[in-house]
Design an enzyme around this catalytic site. Structure first.
Site, PDB file in Angstrom:
ATOM      1  N   ASP A  67       1.120  -0.988  -0.308  1.00  0.00           N
ATOM      2  CA  ASP A  67      -0.239  -0.133   0.500  1.00  0.00           C
ATOM      3  C   ASP A  67       1.224   1.680  -0.197  1.00  0.00           C
ATOM      4  O   ASP A  67       0.390   2.605  -0.379  1.00  0.00           O
ATOM      5  CB  ASP A  67      -0.934  -0.183   0.926  1.00  0.00           C
ATOM      6  CG  ASP A  67      -0.241   0.251   2.567  1.00  0.00           C
ATOM      7  OD1 ASP A  67       0.631  -1.151   3.210  1.00  0.00           O
ATOM      8  OD2 ASP A  67      -0.678   0.615   3.445  1.00  0.00           O
ATOM      9  N   HIS A  68       1.622   0.994  -0.155  1.00  0.00           N
ATOM     10  CA  HIS A  68       3.915   2.025  -0.252  1.00  0.00           C
ATOM     11  C   HIS A  68       4.147   2.325  -1.857  1.00  0.00           C
ATOM     12  O   HIS A  68       4.660   3.360  -1.808  1.00  0.00           O
ATOM     13  CB  HIS A  68       4.309   2.239   1.069  1.00  0.00           C
ATOM     14  CG  HIS A  68       3.076   2.340   2.509  1.00  0.00           C
ATOM     15  ND1 HIS A  68       3.547   3.427   3.520  1.00  0.00           N
ATOM     16  CD2 HIS A  68       2.459   1.525   3.283  1.00  0.00           C
ATOM     17  CE1 HIS A  68       2.396   3.834   4.272  1.00  0.00           C
ATOM     18  NE2 HIS A  68       2.062   2.220   4.404  1.00  0.00           N
TER      19      HIS A  68
END
Length: 307
Positions: A67-68
């Site tokens: 998610d990064h």
């Protein structure tokens, strides 16, 4: 200097929040933008803002959870496709180089601008020039994860024009020499030291942007006396044990770090999808009970950083 929050959610996208990405607009300072993390669909979020991919000069990755970072390959490719030619540097933990190179290679994505990938292997300075100094420390997140402290160097004071006019010095090339601190001699033999005609320097700003983390000492150290602290707030205070188990923080813990570090302002991000609608406001309320100057980021919201 201005923050543009491109994604403020945690783990997976939700209807109201995309996953992590923060743009730090440095247009007045250097005509560029720095990006912190790049979750999937970051480039789509950018379309709704004033951020321009061709102006992105640096991308700082906090850690390698999807998610990064899942938005990186697409953004790097689109920047080239849209005519970006200026160099770009990506900083991140060990493994970021392999991730980018494999994704670009397998997808036959050709990047036409100079791309440098710097893997961070130890704490300390990761970047420094005449304007900024960026430091990093390891946080507590189960995998290697870094927080960043961005220090703007003090800006030289303004030339005291009125003081020069009072003694008969007229505007012209001499002003620049005095502004540069030179010692000059006037036609009448008077010696002037430029340093005597420069006002006090403007103190540079300090910005702290943390990756995912439990409550830890490194967070406080990075945030010490910061003008703005950006801290994750994945959980509410009642879920403190769950936050600990999953290597995250509560909004109250973020506020505690801001208070201990004597930060001036706190912005909460990385909000769990369990807090839908207005329920996220409870996180803000909890944080403000400890640290009143707290705000909570939402997708596409901008926050100017004044001197």
């Amino acid at each position: 200097m201005e923050f543009v929050f491109l994604g403020t959610g945690a783990g997976v996208p939700s209807k109201g929040r995309n996953v992590s990405a923060i743009a730090l607009q440095l247009l007045e300072e250097r005509g560029q933008t720095w990006l912190f993390d790049c979750g999937e669909a970051t480039q789509h979020q950018i379309l709704h803002t004033s951020v321009r991919p061709r102006r992105i000069e640096k991308i700082f990755i906090t850690h390698l959870h999807g998610d990064h970072i899942f938005g990186l390959p697409g953004l790097l490719g689109s920047r080239s496709f849209q005519g970006g030619t200026t160099p770009l540097t990506v900083y991140g933990p060990k493994g970021i180089k392999q991730f980018i190179e494999v994704a670009l290679s397998v997808s036959t994505t050709h990047v036409k601008y100079p791309l440098e990938i710097v893997e961070i292997t130890e704490e300390g300075t990761v970047f420094e020039d005449n304007e900024f100094h960026v430091e990093t420390k390891r946080l507590s997140h189960g995998i290697e994860c870094f927080g960043y402290r961005i220090i703007e160097k003090d800006i030289q004071g303004a030339l005291l024009v009125d003081k020069l006019l009072e003694i008969g010095v007229k505007p012209g090339p001499l002003f620049k020499r005095l502004k540069d601190g030179e010692v000059v001699e006037l036609e009448n033999g008077t010696i002037l030291n430029g340093n005597d005609f420069i006002g006090p320097p403007q103190k540079g700003r300090v910005i702290t942007i943390l990756g995912d983390t439990r409550y830890c000492e490194a967070s406080r150290e990075l945030a010490q006396d910061a003008d703005v602290l950006v801290h994750e707030a994945t959980f509410a205070a009642e879920d403190e044990q769950q936050a600990y188990d999953y290597f995250h923080s509560t909004s109250k813990q973020a506020a505690s770090i801001a208070l201990q570090a004597n930060a001036k302002r706190l912005i909460l991000t990385h909000i769990s999808s369990r807090y839908q609608g207005d329920t996220y406001k409870e996180l803000l309320k909890e944080a403000r009970e400890l640290f009143s100057n707290t705000e909570i980021a939402t997708d596409l919201k901008s926050f100017p950083v004044d001197r």
